[in-house]
Write an enzyme that holds these catalytic residues in place. Structure first.
Site, PDB file in Angstrom:
ATOM      1  N   TYR A  26      -9.962   1.834  -5.818  1.00 16.80           N
ATOM      2  CA  TYR A  26     -10.104   0.695  -4.898  1.00 16.80           C
ATOM      3  C   TYR A  26     -11.566   0.283  -4.708  1.00 16.80           C
ATOM      4  CZ  TYR A  26      -5.302   2.118  -4.024  1.00 16.80           C
ATOM      5  OH  TYR A  26      -3.984   2.461  -4.183  1.00 16.80           O
ATOM      6  N   CYS A  75     -25.178 -11.704   1.209  1.00 12.83           N
ATOM      7  CA  CYS A  75     -25.733 -12.440   2.346  1.00 12.83           C
ATOM      8  C   CYS A  75     -24.941 -12.183   3.621  1.00 12.83           C
ATOM      9  CB  CYS A  75     -25.730 -13.924   2.020  1.00 12.83           C
ATOM     10  SG  CYS A  75     -26.651 -14.273   0.556  1.00 12.83           S
TER      11      CYS A  75
HETATM   12  C1  PLP Z   1       4.047   1.000  -3.153  1.00  9.16           C
HETATM   13  C2  PLP Z   1       2.806   1.771  -3.382  1.00  9.16           C
HETATM   14  N1  PLP Z   1       2.840   2.828  -4.196  1.00  9.16           N
HETATM   15  C3  PLP Z   1       1.736   3.561  -4.458  1.00  9.16           C
HETATM   16  C4  PLP Z   1       0.534   3.256  -3.869  1.00  9.16           C
HETATM   17  C5  PLP Z   1      -0.634   4.101  -4.211  1.00  9.16           C
HETATM   18  O1  PLP Z   1      -1.192   4.670  -3.120  1.00  9.16           O
HETATM   19  P1  PLP Z   1      -2.401   5.671  -3.242  1.00  9.16           P
HETATM   20  O2  PLP Z   1      -3.432   5.036  -4.078  1.00  9.16           O
HETATM   21  O3  PLP Z   1      -2.848   5.861  -1.849  1.00  9.16           O
HETATM   22  O4  PLP Z   1      -1.879   6.924  -3.856  1.00  9.16           O
HETATM   23  C6  PLP Z   1       0.456   2.175  -3.005  1.00  9.16           C
HETATM   24  C7  PLP Z   1      -0.792   1.879  -2.261  1.00  9.16           C
HETATM   25  O5  PLP Z   1      -0.891   2.278  -1.107  1.00  9.16           O
HETATM   26  C8  PLP Z   1       1.603   1.407  -2.754  1.00  9.16           C
HETATM   27  O6  PLP Z   1       1.572   0.349  -1.964  1.00  9.16           O
HETATM   28  N1  LYS Z   2      -7.221  -0.652  -0.697  1.00 10.31           N
HETATM   29  C1  LYS Z   2      -6.914   0.532   0.097  1.00 10.31           C
HETATM   30  C2  LYS Z   2      -5.687   1.210  -0.379  1.00 10.31           C
HETATM   31  C3  LYS Z   2      -4.541   0.284  -0.483  1.00 10.31           C
HETATM   32  C4  LYS Z   2      -3.396   0.940  -1.090  1.00 10.31           C
HETATM   33  C5  LYS Z   2      -2.500  -0.043  -1.771  1.00 10.31           C
HETATM   34  N2  LYS Z   2      -1.178  -0.102  -1.243  1.00 10.31           N
HETATM   35  C6  LYS Z   2      -8.114   1.454   0.098  1.00 10.31           C
HETATM   36  O1  LYS Z   2      -9.086   1.143  -0.510  1.00 10.31           O
HETATM   37  O2  LYS Z   2      -8.109   2.468   0.753  1.00 10.31           O
END
Ligand code: PLP
Ligand code: LYS
EC number: 4.1.1.20
Length: 430
Positions: free
Chosen positions: A389, A359
């Site tokens: 994500y 909504c």
């Molecule tokens: C501390 C830390 N490590 C690893 C990641 C994994 O990042 P990505 O999924 O962009 O590789 C994140 C997310 O940004 C994070 O906050």
């Molecule tokens: N949630 C984010 C990434 C966050 C990474 C976590 N530190 C995305 O969807 O792009």
């Protein structure tokens, strides 16, 4: 002609002579019929291949950042592939442990870990606690004073490097809630304090500058900044502190739409390790990628329910999911492609806006999606590169049940998360 770029599909995708999409030999439209929609479909061998690349890129150790997508099956898979698992809360840690991942393969993160989360991690003796604040050091010291074992700690350093990505997911700049800042002197203070504390076994430093970062130069800058600190840290090494590890975090960007290109995990690892060597860092270089392991392994399937053509304005195509299974377009303005798995490599001359069933007018999945001209109600429509994500950031907004998740491999599909039911939505009500 605008056809879907094939490189946005999982590794083991193929298209039959009549245009139907298969992944790992499994017909995608059949999957939608069997499991319903919305449905996340992951190519299991794609994920395994990315884990292997990550291990090759970071031979000193690499963790899968489970915030990108976590369930029992992915925890088991990442562990089987020799990855550590980065958990960012007690809940993620609990799931990984319940999935059978040994505690000494877990790395605990969080800018505000509670005493309960830290207690759990110390009791279980996780591989690393990545300490983010002075208050957390206080809490660990109190827990060790109670008799819990001293954890092996990396200190999260905020290097003052602003990565080129959406501001919500930049984490390495001075003005950040995460970590010990270099410019304000917090990093030096934290190292001195941790190295002197009998409650902490200090084993190295950590930095993570953000997510969806395409420029390898950002990671190289981190190596430069940390090299100086490392040298000072080495000089201060005491009985409880040894310079052993530098974790460069995660953050490697992946291509979501036509025209984007990422360098891949292997090249990222080479660049990072080269930069660390050039900066004189002689420690183990580790990393914790999430998105680059899992994002492009998956597509999401939806059913088209309504098509509304507003002459001279646009065509809205509404599907049975939306911001509850993929909030990224709403949160970050992220782009995705669209296609019809019944006509995977067909021309897509028609521009539509793909929207969800929630909504809110902001509930959009693809702002400017391209589809074949004969799109119709009842079609299965798909967005690729939705493995990271999406499910993990999802919600039950409007009491919409969460989708099912299926892994496909060698011609077989296995459900790894079942679809929520309307009754599931009541399970926490008292
Ligand atoms: C501390 C830390 N490590 C690893 C990641 C994994 O990042 P990505 O999924 O962009 O590789 C994140 C997310 O940004 C994070 O906050
Ligand atoms: N949630 C984010 C990434 C966050 C990474 C976590 N530190 C995305 O969807 O792009």
């Amino acid at each position: 002609m605008s056809v879907l770029p094939a490189q946005l599909l999982p590794d083991n995708a193929s298209v039959t002579a009549d245009g139907r999409l298969q992944i790992a030999g499994v017909d995608i439209l059949e999957l939608a019929r069997e499991f319903g929609t919305p449905l996340f479909v992951h190519d299991e061998d794609h994920i395994r291949a990315r884990c292997r690349q990550a291990r090759e890129a970071f031979p000193d150790g690499v963790a899968y950042a489970s915030k990108a997508f976590l369930c029992r099956a992915i925890a088991e898979l990442a562990h089987e592939e020799g990855m550590h698992i980065d958990v960012a809360s007690g809940g993620e840690m609990h799931l990984a442990l319940q999935a059978g991942v040994p505690a000494d393969r877990l790395v605990l993160h969080g800018n505000n870990k509670s005493t309960a989360e830290l207690r759990y991690a110390l009791e279980q003796r996780v591989h690393r606690v990545v300490v983010d604040s002075f208050d957390e050091l206080d809490r660990i010291e109190a827990l060790v004073a109670e008799g819990l074992p001293a954890p092996r700690v990396l200190l999260r350093i905020t290097p003052g490097v602003k990565a080129n990505t959406h501001e919500f997911i930049q984490t390495g700049q001075d003005d950040s809630k995460f970590g010990f800042g270099v410019r304000v002197g917090h990093a030096d203070r934290a190292i001195e304090r941790a190295a002197a504390s009998p409650a902490i076994e200090l084993v190295g430093l950590h930095a993570h500058v953000g997510s969806q970062v395409f420029e390898v130069g950002s990671f190289e800058k981190v190596a430069e900044v940390l090299a100086g600190i490392f040298a000072r840290f080495q000089a201060k090494t005491g009985p409880n502190a040894r310079m052993e590890e530098l974790c460069i975090g995660g953050g490697l960007g992946v291509a979501y739409v036509e025209g984007e290109a990422d360098c891949g995990i292997v090249e990222w690892g080479q660049a990072v390790r080269r930069a660390c060597a050039a900066a004189g860092i002689s420690a183990k270089i580790t990393a914790e990628p999430g998105r680059s392991i899992i994002a492009s392994s998956a597509i999401t399937l939806y059913t088209v329910g309504t098509i509304k053509d507003i002459p001279g304005v646009r065509t809205y195509v509404s599907v049975d999911g939306g911001m509850s299974d993929n909030p990224r377009p709403v949160l970050y303005g992220s782009g995705y492609e669209t296609f019809l798995p019944r006509a995977t490599d067909a021309d897509r001359p028609k521009t539509i806006r793909l929207v969800g069933k929630h909504c809110e007018s902001g509930d959009l999945l693809v702002r400017e999606g391209l589809v074949p001209a004969d799109i119709r109600v009842g079609d299965i429509i798909s967005t690729p590169v939705t493995g990271a994500y999406g499910y993990s950031l999802g919600s039950n907004y409007n009491k919409v049940p969460r989708p099912a998740v299926v892994f496909v491999k060698d011609g077989q599909a296995r459900q790894v998360i079942r679809r929520e039911t309307w009754d599931d939505l009541l399970r926490l009500d008292c």
